[in-house]
Design an enzyme around this catalytic site. Structure first.
Site, mmCIF file in Angstrom:
data_model
loop_
_atom_site.group_PDB
_atom_site.id
_atom_site.type_symbol
_atom_site.label_atom_id
_atom_site.label_comp_id
_atom_site.label_asym_id
_atom_site.label_seq_id
_atom_site.Cartn_x
_atom_site.Cartn_y
_atom_site.Cartn_z
ATOM 1 N N ASP A 120 -11.033 -0.821 -25.124
ATOM 2 C CA ASP A 120 -11.269 -0.881 -23.684
ATOM 3 C C ASP A 120 -11.262 0.494 -23.033
ATOM 4 O OD1 ASP A 120 -11.580 -3.574 -23.316
ATOM 5 O OD2 ASP A 120 -9.423 -3.929 -23.190
ATOM 6 N N GLU B 240 1.530 -9.945 7.405
ATOM 7 C CA GLU B 240 2.419 -9.052 8.125
ATOM 8 C C GLU B 240 3.251 -8.227 7.157
ATOM 9 O OE1 GLU B 240 2.874 -12.383 6.870
ATOM 10 O OE2 GLU B 240 3.129 -13.098 8.910
ATOM 11 N N ARG C 144 -2.485 -8.940 -20.574
ATOM 12 C CA ARG C 144 -3.452 -8.675 -21.641
ATOM 13 C C ARG C 144 -3.017 -7.573 -22.598
ATOM 14 N NH1 ARG C 144 -6.745 -4.879 -21.014
ATOM 15 N NH2 ARG C 144 -8.646 -5.674 -21.968
ATOM 16 N N PRO D 126 0.813 -1.225 0.000
ATOM 17 C CA PRO D 126 0.000 0.000 0.000
ATOM 18 C C PRO D 126 0.847 1.276 0.000
ATOM 19 C CG PRO D 126 -0.630 -1.483 1.798
ATOM 20 C CD PRO D 126 0.631 -2.022 1.211
HETATM 21 N N1 4HQ Z 1 -0.949 -5.311 1.018
HETATM 22 N N2 4HQ Z 1 -1.758 -2.934 -2.947
HETATM 23 C C1 4HQ Z 1 0.921 -6.937 1.154
HETATM 24 C C2 4HQ Z 1 -1.866 -4.529 0.326
HETATM 25 C C3 4HQ Z 1 -1.582 -4.041 -1.047
HETATM 26 C C4 4HQ Z 1 -2.332 -3.081 -1.753
HETATM 27 C C5 4HQ Z 1 -1.207 -5.525 2.444
HETATM 28 C C6 4HQ Z 1 0.297 -5.796 0.466
HETATM 29 C C7 4HQ Z 1 -0.472 -6.653 3.046
HETATM 30 C C8 4HQ Z 1 1.559 -7.906 3.243
HETATM 31 N N3 4HQ Z 1 -0.606 -4.416 -1.879
HETATM 32 N N4 4HQ Z 1 0.882 -6.790 2.588
HETATM 33 N N5 4HQ Z 1 -3.387 -2.406 -1.337
HETATM 34 O O1 4HQ Z 1 -2.883 -4.214 0.839
HETATM 35 O O2 4HQ Z 1 -0.709 -3.748 -3.010
#
Ligand code: 4HQ
Length: 229
Positions: free
Chosen positions: A167, A114, A152, A87
């Protein structure tokens, strides 16, 4: 295009890629998708891949050794990139997908539950990509979103019928509405213009609808489209 995916749940990656268009792309040799389990690289006798955080706090942290060793076992091509799904990364969009489609190899690092020990980032220095501002239980779904969206775009993945150039986002607008049989359903009729076979009228109708719905559903995209057109 080779995708090498580091995941503690490699079956999640393999299973998804065993369906529909991605399966066909794998069979056609357009993409090759390999899942690598860092647990197979632990030097620890209990095959532990995570531990409690130094400094305290909730949850577990992925230890560096299994991830770094698994990563270093991956044979790298010159034209490749390494991506951690997180994230904290830049948000994936059509522009980034097009950019990624130019690589010959993408190595994807997925965490689960985690976070990663910070030294995994320090050593591997991956590009970080997010699929949106929400938190998932693992990086597998984001990795699959990326694999799917990039695959794709590659020559030979989509057939003529599924062609990507009509698209959403391909022209900066959302897709126009689609209709199929029957001509009337619960009193709702297919727009007449689509039935008369006049391709110029049909194109104009579809462009008009694309513009209208982009303006109402995604005013941000619409403003950008206006600037570019
Ligand atoms: N993660 N976009 C991986 C996400 C996430 C997201 C949370 C990534 C948990 C371990 N990854 N960890 N949003 O929520 O890419």
């Amino acid at each position: 295009m080779i995708f090498d995916v580091l995941s503690l749940f490699p079956e999640m990656i393999e299973d998804y890629c065993n369906y529909s268009i991605i399966k066909r792309a794998v069979e056609a040799g357009v993409v090759s998708i390999n899942a690598i389990n860092p647990r197979d690289y632990t030097l620890n006798k209990h095959k532990k891949v995570d531990d409690t955080p130094y400094g305290g706090g909730a949850g577990m942290v992925l230890m560096p050794q299994p991830y770094v060793d698994a990563f270093e076992s991956v044979k790298r091509l010159d034209n490749s990139c390494v991506i951690m799904l997180s994230p904290q990364g830049e948000q994936l969009n059509d522009k980034i997908v097009n950019e990624l489609a130019k690589y010959e190899q993408i190595v994807l690092l997925c965490g689960h539950y985690e976070g990663f020990d910070e030294r995994i980032r320090d050593i591997i220095r991956p590009r970080e990509i997010s699929i949106g501002d929400f938190v998932l239980t693992g990086g597998e779904l984001p990795a699959l979103c990326l694999i799917d969206a990039v695959s794709r775009k590659l020559e030979g993945t989509l057939g003529k019928i599924e062609s990507a150039d009509e698209d959403s986002f391909s022209n900066g607008l959302l897709e126009y509405p689609h209709y199929t049989k029957p001509r009337e359903y619960r009193g709702l009729k297919v727009p007449e213009v689509l039935l008369n076979g006049n391709h110029k009228d049909i194109s104009e109708f579809r462009l008009q609808k694309s513009i209208e719905r982009t303006k109402t559903k995604r005013p941000d995209l619409y403003e950008k489209w206006l600037e570019d057109n």
